[in-house]
Write a protein that holds these residues in place. Structure first.
Motif, PDB file in Angstrom:
ATOM      1  N   GLN A  46      -3.047   0.439  -5.903  1.00 42.17           N
ATOM      2  CA  GLN A  46      -2.711   1.431  -6.909  1.00 42.17           C
ATOM      3  C   GLN A  46      -3.215   2.788  -6.455  1.00 42.17           C
ATOM      4  O   GLN A  46      -4.308   2.908  -5.897  1.00 42.17           O
ATOM      5  CB  GLN A  46      -3.339   1.073  -8.258  1.00 42.17           C
ATOM      6  CG  GLN A  46      -2.940   2.015  -9.369  1.00 42.17           C
ATOM      7  CD  GLN A  46      -3.471   1.551 -10.716  1.00 42.17           C
ATOM      8  OE1 GLN A  46      -4.329   0.685 -10.815  1.00 42.17           O
ATOM      9  NE2 GLN A  46      -2.935   2.135 -11.771  1.00 42.17           N
ATOM     10  N   SER A  47      -2.412   3.802  -6.696  1.00 41.33           N
ATOM     11  CA  SER A  47      -2.777   5.163  -6.337  1.00 41.33           C
ATOM     12  C   SER A  47      -2.516   6.079  -7.524  1.00 41.33           C
ATOM     13  O   SER A  47      -1.432   6.066  -8.085  1.00 41.33           O
ATOM     14  CB  SER A  47      -1.958   5.630  -5.131  1.00 41.33           C
ATOM     15  OG  SER A  47      -2.126   7.005  -4.931  1.00 41.33           O
TER      16      SER A  47
ATOM     17  N   THR B 117      -5.502  -5.529  -5.315  1.00 40.26           N
ATOM     18  CA  THR B 117      -4.766  -4.566  -6.121  1.00 40.26           C
ATOM     19  C   THR B 117      -4.465  -3.320  -5.302  1.00 40.26           C
ATOM     20  O   THR B 117      -5.342  -2.775  -4.631  1.00 40.26           O
ATOM     21  CB  THR B 117      -5.589  -4.174  -7.371  1.00 40.26           C
ATOM     22  OG1 THR B 117      -5.864  -5.361  -8.119  1.00 40.26           O
ATOM     23  CG2 THR B 117      -4.841  -3.180  -8.238  1.00 40.26           C
TER      24      THR B 117
ATOM     25  N   SER C 163       2.982   6.798  -7.609  1.00 45.69           N
ATOM     26  CA  SER C 163       1.651   6.936  -8.194  1.00 45.69           C
ATOM     27  C   SER C 163       1.613   6.335  -9.594  1.00 45.69           C
ATOM     28  O   SER C 163       2.553   6.455 -10.377  1.00 45.69           O
ATOM     29  CB  SER C 163       1.219   8.401  -8.223  1.00 45.69           C
ATOM     30  OG  SER C 163       2.120   9.182  -8.944  1.00 45.69           O
TER      31      SER C 163
ATOM     32  N   ARG D  48       0.789  -0.234 -10.328  1.00 45.23           N
ATOM     33  CA  ARG D  48      -0.217  -1.184  -9.875  1.00 45.23           C
ATOM     34  C   ARG D  48       0.476  -2.429  -9.358  1.00 45.23           C
ATOM     35  O   ARG D  48       1.260  -3.055 -10.060  1.00 45.23           O
ATOM     36  CB  ARG D  48      -1.166  -1.569 -10.991  1.00 45.23           C
ATOM     37  CG  ARG D  48      -2.252  -2.477 -10.471  1.00 45.23           C
ATOM     38  CD  ARG D  48      -3.222  -3.026 -11.448  1.00 45.23           C
ATOM     39  NE  ARG D  48      -3.204  -2.426 -12.758  1.00 45.23           N
ATOM     40  CZ  ARG D  48      -4.116  -2.667 -13.676  1.00 45.23           C
ATOM     41  NH1 ARG D  48      -5.109  -3.477 -13.413  1.00 45.23           N
ATOM     42  NH2 ARG D  48      -4.040  -2.125 -14.865  1.00 45.23           N
TER      43      ARG D  48
ATOM     44  N   ARG E   1       0.850  -1.193   0.000  1.00 39.78           N
ATOM     45  CA  ARG E   1       0.000   0.000   0.000  1.00 39.78           C
ATOM     46  C   ARG E   1       0.893   1.254   0.000  1.00 39.78           C
ATOM     47  O   ARG E   1       0.677   2.176  -0.779  1.00 39.78           O
ATOM     48  CB  ARG E   1      -0.933  -0.004   1.199  1.00 39.78           C
ATOM     49  CG  ARG E   1      -1.929   1.131   1.192  1.00 39.78           C
ATOM     50  CD  ARG E   1      -2.983   1.017   2.283  1.00 39.78           C
ATOM     51  NE  ARG E   1      -3.913  -0.070   1.978  1.00 39.78           N
ATOM     52  CZ  ARG E   1      -3.956  -1.236   2.634  1.00 39.78           C
ATOM     53  NH1 ARG E   1      -3.155  -1.489   3.629  1.00 39.78           N
ATOM     54  NH2 ARG E   1      -4.825  -2.162   2.292  1.00 39.78           N
TER      55      ARG E   1
ATOM     56  N   SER F  90       2.505   1.815  -3.337  1.00 31.63           N
ATOM     57  CA  SER F  90       1.579   2.355  -4.337  1.00 31.63           C
ATOM     58  C   SER F  90       1.399   3.855  -4.155  1.00 31.63           C
ATOM     59  O   SER F  90       1.247   4.591  -5.125  1.00 31.63           O
ATOM     60  CB  SER F  90       0.235   1.626  -4.289  1.00 31.63           C
ATOM     61  OG  SER F  90      -0.508   1.974  -3.144  1.00 31.63           O
TER      62      SER F  90
END
Length: 179
Positions: free
Chosen positions: A25-26, A23, A13, A16, A6, A9
């Motif tokens: 992703q940010s 998943t 940015s 993934r 986390r 991610s």
């Protein structure tokens, strides 16, 4: 493992990561981390977060009037530093000094008849700080606290400049912060 994925991610940015069918992703990096942290407590930002990013330094922060104390996430070269360190000390010092200078220059303190402290600045603060340091020094092998002394003034200088810029460009948000 999930917490680390986390964090990665948020620090990268657009990246993934998939682990055990989950998943991570940010799209907005540290900005997402700040806003999701507030949302988890049902808190709301009282002004749009200040976000700055360069190759070696990234930070994002905002305040909430429904939280007490402070919440910090600090990273060095992608490693979570649970005890912070010199980079976090630089951020805190810059925020306190810059807000006090702004309050003094706009005479808000005289109008309110109060003196502000570093604790006032931290009340309700949610912040994320990430630095990239070529040869970081930590207080222990677990890398929980950065002790590289050269990092503090570098972080302090950039945070102070960007925060003052933010305060001067957004006087209504500056008034909310100082309030």
């Amino acid at each position: 493992v999930e917490r680390r994925l986390r964090h990665y991610s948020y620090l990268n940015s657009g990246l993934r990561l998939i682990f055990n069918g989950q998943t991570f992703q940010s799209r907005n990096g540290l900005l997402d981390l700040v806003m999701e942290d507030l949302k988890a407590d049902g808190a709301e930002a009282i002004y749009p977060p200040l976000h700055y990013s360069s190759k070696t330094l990234e930070f994002c922060f905002t305040h909430s009037n429904s939280r007490y104390g402070e919440t910090f996430y600090s990273f060095v070269n992608g490693q979570f530093t649970s005890d912070g360190g010199t980079h976090l000390t630089g951020l805190r010092a810059a925020m306190t000094r810059t807000l006090n200078n702004y309050i003094e220059s706009t005479e808000l303190a005289k109008k309110a008849k109060v003196e502000t402290t570093g604790d006032d600045m931290k009340e309700g603060l949610t912040a994320v700080l990430s630095v990239k340091v070529p040869e970081p020094k930590f207080s222990s092998q677990t890398k929980e606290k950065l002790v590289s002394s050269e990092v503090r003034p570098a972080v302090e200088e950039v945070v102070a400049a960007k925060l003052m810029e933010f305060l001067l460009e957004k006087p209504s948000d500056a008034k909310v912060i100082c309030g």
